[in-house]
Motif scaffolding. Structure first.
Motif, PDB file in Angstrom:
ATOM      1  N   PRO A   1      61.395   9.002  25.673  1.00 25.55           N
ATOM      2  CA  PRO A   1      62.450   9.533  26.546  1.00 25.55           C
ATOM      3  C   PRO A   1      63.279  10.598  25.833  1.00 25.55           C
ATOM      4  CG  PRO A   1      63.085   7.391  25.687  1.00 25.55           C
ATOM      5  CD  PRO A   1      61.677   7.608  25.241  1.00 25.55           C
ATOM      6  N   ASN A   2      63.901  11.476  26.610  1.00 27.10           N
ATOM      7  CA  ASN A   2      64.579  12.631  26.011  1.00 27.10           C
ATOM      8  C   ASN A   2      66.095  12.575  26.096  1.00 27.10           C
ATOM      9  OD1 ASN A   2      64.968  13.020  28.712  1.00 27.10           O
ATOM     10  ND2 ASN A   2      64.045  15.054  28.817  1.00 27.10           N
ATOM     11  N   ASP A   3      66.645  11.466  26.564  1.00 22.13           N
ATOM     12  CA  ASP A   3      68.101  11.395  26.706  1.00 22.13           C
ATOM     13  C   ASP A   3      68.644  10.050  26.237  1.00 22.13           C
ATOM     14  OD1 ASP A   3      70.702  11.899  27.349  1.00 22.13           O
ATOM     15  OD2 ASP A   3      70.457  11.669  29.515  1.00 22.13           O
TER      16      ASP A   3
ATOM     17  N   ARG B   1      69.220  14.854  20.861  1.00 24.14           N
ATOM     18  CA  ARG B   1      70.049  13.653  20.719  1.00 24.14           C
ATOM     19  C   ARG B   1      69.587  12.560  21.674  1.00 24.14           C
ATOM     20  NH1 ARG B   1      75.907  15.958  21.666  1.00 24.14           N
ATOM     21  NH2 ARG B   1      74.735  17.232  23.131  1.00 24.14           N
ATOM     22  N   LEU B   2      69.597  11.334  21.175  1.00 22.96           N
ATOM     23  CA  LEU B   2      69.253  10.159  21.978  1.00 22.96           C
ATOM     24  C   LEU B   2      70.381   9.148  21.882  1.00 22.96           C
ATOM     25  CD1 LEU B   2      65.520   9.639  20.898  1.00 22.96           C
ATOM     26  CD2 LEU B   2      66.347  10.752  22.970  1.00 22.96           C
TER      27      LEU B   2
ATOM     28  N   VAL C   1      59.217   5.811  20.920  1.00 23.98           N
ATOM     29  CA  VAL C   1      59.569   7.171  21.327  1.00 23.98           C
ATOM     30  C   VAL C   1      58.374   8.079  21.056  1.00 23.98           C
ATOM     31  CG1 VAL C   1      61.112   9.134  20.924  1.00 23.98           C
ATOM     32  CG2 VAL C   1      62.014   6.800  20.863  1.00 23.98           C
ATOM     33  N   GLU C   2      57.981   8.846  22.061  1.00 24.70           N
ATOM     34  CA  GLU C   2      56.822   9.736  21.936  1.00 24.70           C
ATOM     35  C   GLU C   2      57.278  11.153  21.597  1.00 24.70           C
ATOM     36  OE1 GLU C   2      54.085  11.778  25.201  1.00 24.70           O
ATOM     37  OE2 GLU C   2      53.597   9.644  24.996  1.00 24.70           O
ATOM     38  N   LEU C   3      56.719  11.712  20.533  1.00 25.35           N
ATOM     39  CA  LEU C   3      57.028  13.076  20.109  1.00 25.35           C
ATOM     40  C   LEU C   3      55.781  13.937  20.290  1.00 25.35           C
ATOM     41  CD1 LEU C   3      58.892  12.325  16.733  1.00 25.35           C
ATOM     42  CD2 LEU C   3      59.855  12.424  19.040  1.00 25.35           C
ATOM     43  N   THR C   4      55.927  15.120  20.910  1.00 23.34           N
ATOM     44  CA  THR C   4      54.796  16.013  21.145  1.00 23.34           C
ATOM     45  C   THR C   4      55.135  17.416  20.669  1.00 23.34           C
ATOM     46  OG1 THR C   4      54.222  14.737  23.133  1.00 23.34           O
ATOM     47  CG2 THR C   4      53.188  16.910  22.880  1.00 23.34           C
ATOM     48  N   CYS C   5      54.255  17.980  19.864  1.00 22.69           N
ATOM     49  CA  CYS C   5      54.438  19.368  19.419  1.00 22.69           C
ATOM     50  C   CYS C   5      54.001  20.300  20.536  1.00 22.69           C
ATOM     51  CB  CYS C   5      53.614  19.621  18.158  1.00 22.69           C
ATOM     52  SG  CYS C   5      53.689  21.342  17.572  1.00 22.69           S
ATOM     53  N   ILE C   6      54.931  21.066  21.109  1.00 18.95           N
ATOM     54  CA  ILE C   6      54.615  21.948  22.233  1.00 18.95           C
ATOM     55  C   ILE C   6      54.535  23.414  21.814  1.00 18.95           C
ATOM     56  CG2 ILE C   6      55.634  20.385  23.929  1.00 18.95           C
ATOM     57  CD1 ILE C   6      58.148  22.094  23.893  1.00 18.95           C
TER      58      ILE C   6
ATOM     59  N   LYS D   1      73.546   6.121  18.101  1.00 17.82           N
ATOM     60  CA  LYS D   1      72.786   7.287  18.552  1.00 17.82           C
ATOM     61  C   LYS D   1      71.736   7.677  17.524  1.00 17.82           C
ATOM     62  CE  LYS D   1      76.760   9.072  21.114  1.00 17.82           C
ATOM     63  NZ  LYS D   1      77.649  10.235  21.368  1.00 17.82           N
ATOM     64  N   PHE D   2      70.783   8.494  17.990  1.00 17.29           N
ATOM     65  CA  PHE D   2      69.766   9.061  17.121  1.00 17.29           C
ATOM     66  C   PHE D   2      69.767  10.578  17.254  1.00 17.29           C
ATOM     67  CE2 PHE D   2      68.231   4.752  17.547  1.00 17.29           C
ATOM     68  CZ  PHE D   2      67.703   4.477  16.294  1.00 17.29           C
ATOM     69  N   LEU D   3      69.424  11.237  16.175  1.00 18.31           N
ATOM     70  CA  LEU D   3      69.239  12.683  16.165  1.00 18.31           C
ATOM     71  C   LEU D   3      67.816  12.962  15.695  1.00 18.31           C
ATOM     72  CD1 LEU D   3      70.478  15.552  16.422  1.00 18.31           C
ATOM     73  CD2 LEU D   3      71.005  15.410  13.990  1.00 18.31           C
ATOM     74  N   VAL D   4      67.039  13.627  16.533  1.00 13.50           N
ATOM     75  CA  VAL D   4      65.673  14.002  16.194  1.00 13.50           C
ATOM     76  C   VAL D   4      65.660  15.501  15.901  1.00 13.50           C
ATOM     77  CG1 VAL D   4      63.252  14.002  16.918  1.00 13.50           C
ATOM     78  CG2 VAL D   4      64.799  12.194  17.713  1.00 13.50           C
ATOM     79  N   MET D   5      65.270  15.862  14.692  1.00 16.68           N
ATOM     80  CA  MET D   5      65.239  17.264  14.273  1.00 16.68           C
ATOM     81  C   MET D   5      63.803  17.687  13.997  1.00 16.68           C
ATOM     82  SD  MET D   5      68.489  17.366  11.664  1.00 16.68           S
ATOM     83  CE  MET D   5      67.762  16.121  10.609  1.00 16.68           C
ATOM     84  N   CYS D   6      63.507  18.952  14.230  1.00 22.62           N
ATOM     85  CA  CYS D   6      62.188  19.474  13.895  1.00 22.62           C
ATOM     86  C   CYS D   6      62.313  20.916  13.428  1.00 22.62           C
ATOM     87  CB  CYS D   6      61.234  19.371  15.085  1.00 22.62           C
ATOM     88  SG  CYS D   6      61.684  20.410  16.492  1.00 22.62           S
TER      89      CYS D   6
END
Length: 524
Positions: free
Chosen positions: A313-315, A422-423, A329-334, A385-390
């Motif tokens: 999920p993205n929120d 952010r999650l 949590v699914e992460l996809t390189c777009i 909360k979580f912060l996902v960085m790339c």
């Protein structure tokens, strides 16, 4: 004198080091241990000596405890704690600080319990400050022992925080073996005797040997007058003011031809790296947990456009309220180029995140497991909360988790080429994400005390203590009322006797002037 321990030989120390290296090679942890901790184990003897001393030269127990401690240190981020990622108010209030040495030359870690007010602070953040001071002392003294000094002068029932003391004891007992020279309890009021009995129950046998109750009369048996604060009857007029520790920080990353990332140089008494501090729009702080961050920044309201990573999920992420508190949590390189990602959380002590960082080729997916640890709960409104960085993966770097972790260590988070998502954590069916704050003592559900004491047992003991303290207060009030009544009765009797004496004296004077007079007061 300090507790007696069995001193390990060089052969035993070398054996423990060998067993650790073999386990690390054959069954490596999911997230590599911090390189500063690995350097301690592989290049020095003092840390291994502490574990062997604490566990009576039992090689297997020492290995297990050493391994567990390395896991905790990686997840808690002990090597990255500094003034930039701690609550400034807690650093500056002077409840805990280091100052001077005892007669054995060991640093004093001072707790001024009188100015600690129970229930007014975030306990997890307070313990982070305690761990920071422990780490700071150990860096400055090369892991030498220290003495805990509980300054309890003027401390009453309202300032006696059992959870705070319990967390301090557990931290030392689980993660800092044989690190204490003495535990000094200074000027404790008799009304806290019930609390002290319960505190002694938390301590292992070796700690009871070094626990000393002292007052102004005998403090100089442990600390000389020059090292005693003026409030203890000494000559040191020091007034607490927090002074940041001076550390050397690595600032560059060098990628060599075979794609490996060298470990930054580490000075003998200086940890490498320091923790990132991230503020969300609502000013909730976020920490890197087991990663080694580099700098501090303020995260603005606007998020960069998602051009590299898609999150599902993205929120919001939702946890169950039962025992099954794990989500994926699914992460996809777009994008069209390989990327590396990294995940941070506001509450690293509550969550297990696997993997925390990794590599994604174009169109590749990764699944990240997030586990809410047993006995922990989500914060209020919503707090966790979580912060996902790339970012784009460095050219020529091998796509391993360790290489990605090293790349993130040297990447300033303020860089404009980092994409951030952010999650927010909530419970399923919750509209606000509010929950009961956690007050449990252990930083990790996998650890237990030496005596097998569980969190529920400790909570029960704490509640029992609170009821005993309330009973003590009631008994004090009854005693004061009884004494007041007794004083009134004594005053009344004295006043009655005085009036009778005055009446008798008056009658005698009258009879002296009248022949054959009689004083009625004589018959009384």
């Amino acid at each position: 004198m300090p507790a007696k321990v069995q001193t390990p030989t060089q052969t035993q120390i070398a054996e423990l080091r060998k067993l650790f290296n073999e386990k690390y090679e054959q069954s490596p942890p999911k997230v590599p241990f911090h390189h500063a901790d690995l350097q301690r184990i592989r290049n020095a003897d003092i840390w291994l000596t502490r574990f062997l001393e604490m566990y009576d030269l039992d090689m297997q127990v020492s290995l297990d405890k050493l391994w567990d401690t390395c896991i905790w240190r990686q997840e808690y981020g002990t090597n990255e704690l500094n003034e930039n990622n701690l609550v400034k108010e807690y650093l500056n209030d002077g409840v805990v600080f280091a100052r001077n040495k005892d007669l054995d030359g060991k640093s004093l870690l001072i707790f001024r319990t009188k100015i600690h007010v129970k229930g007014t602070k975030n306990m997890d953040e307070v313990i982070r400050v305690v761990v920071y001071w422990i780490e700071r002392i150990q860096r400055e003294t090369n892991l030498d022992q220290m003495t805990i000094f509980f300054d309890m002068a003027g401390t009453g029932v309202s300032s006696m925080d059992m959870d705070f003391v319990k967390r301090i004891i557990e931290t030392f007992k689980l993660y800092y073996p044989n690190a204490l020279n003495y535990i000094l309890i200074y000027e404790m009021a008799w009304v806290l005797n019930a609390a002290f009995k319960i505190i002694k129950g938390f301590l292992p046998a070796k700690a009871l040997e070094i626990l000393k109750m002292i007052s102004k009369k005998d403090i100089n048996q442990y600390i000389d007058k020059a090292n005693c604060l003026a409030s203890w009857g000494g000559n040191d007029l020091y007034e607490f003011k927090f002074v940041p520790e001076k550390l050397q920080r690595p600032t560059t990353l060098t990628v060599i031809s075979n794609g490996s990332v060298p470990t930054p140089p580490v000075s003998p008494d200086t940890p490498t790296g320091y923790e990132k501090k991230v503020h969300f729009a609502n000013n909730n702080r976020m920490y890197a947990g087991s990663e080694m961050p580099e700098c501090e920044r303020v995260y603005q309201n606007q998020d960069p456009a998602s051009t590299m990573l898609r999150i599902s999920p993205n929120d919001n992420v939702y946890f169950n309220r039962g025992e099954n508190n794990e989500i994926v949590v699914e992460l996809t390189c777009i994008g069209k180029q390989p990327i590396t990602y990294k995940i941070q959380t506001t509450s690293p002590e509550k969550f297990r995140v696997r993997p925390r960082c990794g590599y994604l080729a174009p169109s590749e997916k990764a699944f990240v497991n997030i586990l809410l640890k047993q006995d922990y709960h989500l914060g209020e409104s919503p707090k966790d909360k979580f912060l996902v960085m790339c970012m784009l993966a460095p050219v020529g770097i091998e796509p391993s988790q360790q290489s990605m972790s090293e790349a993130w260590k040297m990447k300033p988070q303020a860089s404009s080429d980092i994409e951030q998502h952010r999650l927010t954590c909530n419970y399923k069916g919750s509209t606000s994400g509010a929950s009961t704050p956690c007050t449990c003592g252990s930083p990790d559900e996998g650890f237990s005390s030496t005596k097998g004491t569980t969190t529920s047992d400790l909570s029960t003991q704490a509640k029992l203590l609170e009821s005993q303290l309330r009973f003590t207060q009631i008994l004090q009030c009854i005693t004061l009322v009884f004494l007041l009544g007794l004083c009134v009765a004594v005053v009344y009797l004295l006043k009655t006797q005085l009036n009778q004496l005055n009446a008798c004296v008056g009658d005698e004077e009258c009879s002296a002037s009248t022949a054959g007079g009689h004083c009625p007061g004589k018959n009384l």
